[in-house]
Design an enzyme around this catalytic site. Structure first.
Site, PDB file in Angstrom:
ATOM      1  N   ILE A  15     -25.631  50.016 -31.604  1.00 41.00           N
ATOM      2  CA  ILE A  15     -27.040  50.114 -31.979  1.00 41.00           C
ATOM      3  C   ILE A  15     -27.899  49.336 -30.993  1.00 41.00           C
ATOM      4  CG2 ILE A  15     -26.784  48.172 -33.593  1.00 41.00           C
ATOM      5  CD1 ILE A  15     -29.299  51.051 -33.950  1.00 41.00           C
ATOM      6  N   SER A  37     -20.690  38.129 -26.196  1.00 43.37           N
ATOM      7  CA  SER A  37     -19.608  38.805 -26.891  1.00 43.37           C
ATOM      8  C   SER A  37     -18.428  37.847 -26.938  1.00 43.37           C
ATOM      9  CB  SER A  37     -19.203  40.093 -26.166  1.00 43.37           C
ATOM     10  OG  SER A  37     -18.026  40.646 -26.738  1.00 43.37           O
ATOM     11  N   ARG A  38     -17.537  38.069 -27.889  1.00 43.72           N
ATOM     12  CA  ARG A  38     -16.314  37.261 -27.917  1.00 43.72           C
ATOM     13  C   ARG A  38     -15.338  37.686 -26.825  1.00 43.72           C
ATOM     14  NH1 ARG A  38     -16.025  37.390 -34.534  1.00 43.72           N
ATOM     15  NH2 ARG A  38     -17.432  35.633 -34.880  1.00 43.72           N
ATOM     16  N   TYR A  59     -20.690  33.630 -29.008  1.00 43.69           N
ATOM     17  CA  TYR A  59     -22.030  33.573 -29.584  1.00 43.69           C
ATOM     18  C   TYR A  59     -22.580  32.146 -29.507  1.00 43.69           C
ATOM     19  CZ  TYR A  59     -20.203  37.912 -31.581  1.00 43.69           C
ATOM     20  OH  TYR A  59     -19.622  39.144 -31.756  1.00 43.69           O
ATOM     21  N   LEU A  75     -24.854  42.363 -35.291  1.00 45.54           N
ATOM     22  CA  LEU A  75     -23.456  42.223 -35.666  1.00 45.54           C
ATOM     23  C   LEU A  75     -23.149  43.008 -36.940  1.00 45.54           C
ATOM     24  CD1 LEU A  75     -23.190  38.415 -34.922  1.00 45.54           C
ATOM     25  CD2 LEU A  75     -21.788  40.182 -33.818  1.00 45.54           C
ATOM     26  N   HIS A  80     -24.347  38.992 -40.596  1.00 39.94           N
ATOM     27  CA  HIS A  80     -25.787  38.848 -40.426  1.00 39.94           C
ATOM     28  C   HIS A  80     -26.273  37.475 -40.862  1.00 39.94           C
ATOM     29  CE1 HIS A  80     -26.755  43.452 -40.325  1.00 39.94           C
ATOM     30  NE2 HIS A  80     -26.099  43.029 -39.276  1.00 39.94           N
ATOM     31  N   LYS A  98     -30.680  45.538 -40.176  1.00 34.87           N
ATOM     32  CA  LYS A  98     -30.563  45.761 -41.614  1.00 34.87           C
ATOM     33  C   LYS A  98     -29.115  46.151 -41.947  1.00 34.87           C
ATOM     34  CE  LYS A  98     -30.034  49.994 -40.513  1.00 34.87           C
ATOM     35  NZ  LYS A  98     -28.679  50.569 -40.711  1.00 34.87           N
ATOM     36  N   ASP A 178     -26.377  51.056 -45.281  1.00 28.09           N
ATOM     37  CA  ASP A 178     -26.665  51.517 -43.928  1.00 28.09           C
ATOM     38  C   ASP A 178     -27.953  52.322 -43.831  1.00 28.09           C
ATOM     39  OD1 ASP A 178     -26.051  51.770 -41.158  1.00 28.09           O
ATOM     40  OD2 ASP A 178     -25.299  53.798 -41.518  1.00 28.09           O
TER      41      ASP A 178
END
Length: 335
Positions: A15, A37-38, A59, A75, A80, A98, A178
């Site tokens: 997204i 990013s990890r 992060y 994420l 969130h 969201k 979603d």
């Protein structure tokens, strides 16, 4: 205009990399400075593709960078709240995808964190920044539809991949979280009120445990109703119909508004079934993600108020919670 707000991005979620970040790059008030990013290689690859100069292998590393002023959090849903709180405590303002949380109780922890840190938090309902929705609200307020009594909303797509985060129940997957959230948010936006009670019916995927179809009815003050169906396993479709005593309004592409062509809303006075009283209102081409990022950046700089802060996100989550309670209990639930 003051200097651009320096943004950091948590994760390489699609997204963000495919929709939000390319749009934010075009913002007048936005500088995309870092992406985390990890997986450091993923971070570097995504950052290079988007022209973002800094990449971080965690992060925490991004949040520790004093040059980052605001954070975009796309994420998975269950992350969130915890990552938004971490960002706030690191002194960053946060625009979070969201749903802002998995319950209103979770969302309320962000209210406290925002007050404690003095940083802004907003839920990324980009549609409210699109001029087609603002024009629709103007039509309602001008009385062209008479007394608006009902909103009918449809939003669906087909995704049966068990590996997709939208289909993982334990991390907040499912259709109501979603996309059903859009039906709730936009009805609250148009009615300018909060629903008093709701009732819902759910169909859960037997293998994945997520709600693959949800239908709901929300009663607003004045006997005004939202009726919606959302689904993650139906043909892709979306439409919003607003019905009043003297006319109706249609938002043709209400949620995934294109960024490469105008959008349209139509107003029909209902004189016949053939559209003789129909007016088409064309809205010039915009990118709603760009508008959202610029609006949040203006609020960060103190140049404009934050129209929809964390308190609004809590209100939306309360309605979602009530729909889930109704699905379990089989009857009306107070919001």
């Amino acid at each position: 205009m003051s200097s651009k707000v320096r943004w950091g991005v948590l994760s390489t979620a699609q997204i963000g990399t495919k929709q939000v970040l390319p749009a934010m790059r075009k913002g007048e008030r936005i500088e995309l400075l870092g992406l985390a990013s990890r997986d450091e290689a993923k971070a570097r690859e995504a950052a290079d593709a988007l022209g973002i100069p800094r990449a971080y292998s965690s992060y925490e590393a991004l949040l520790a960078d004093p040059d980052i002023e605001a954070v975009y959090n796309p994420l998975p849903n269950h992350l969130h709240v915890p990552l938004t709180i971490q960002a706030l405590e690191a002194g960053k303002h946060v625009l979070c995808e969201k749903p802002i949380a998995l319950s209103a109780g979770e969302a309320e922890t962000l209210v406290e964190a925002s007050k404690r840190t003095g940083r802004l938090v907003a839920e990324a309902f980009m549609v409210r920044h699109h001029p087609q929705w603002r024009r629709a609200r103007d039509v309602v307020r001008e009385g062209r539809l008479g007394e608006v009594k009902a909103i009918h909303t449809l939003f669906s797509y087909y995704n049966a991949d068990p590996g997709n985060i939208r289909n993982q129940a334990d991390i907040g997957g499912g259709g109501l979280y979603d996309i059903g959230c859009y039906a709730i948010s936009t009805a609250r936006f148009l009615f300018g009120a909060e629903p008093a009670r709701v009732v819902a019916a759910f169909d859960f995927d037997p293998a994945m445990g997520t709600d693959r179809m949800a239908s709901g009815l929300a009663e607003f003050p004045g006997h005004r109703h939202l009726a919606f169906t959302c689904s993650t396993q139906l043909v892709p479709a979306q439409r919003v119909e607003v019905l009043g005593t003297k006319g109706r309004l249609t938002v043709e592409i209400p949620f995934n508004a294109p960024n490469d062509r105008p959008t349209r809303i139509t107003v029909d006075d209902g004189r016949d079934h053939f559209g003789s009283g129909r007016e088409v209102i064309e809205i010039p081409t915009v990118d709603q993600y760009t508008l959202q990022g610029d609006a949040f950046s203006a609020a960060v700089r103190g140049e404009a108020p934050l129209e929809w802060g964390i308190e609004d996100a809590v209100l939306n989550m309360r309605v979602i919670d009530a729909f889930f309670r109704s699905g379990r209990n089989g009857g009306w639930e107070a919001v």
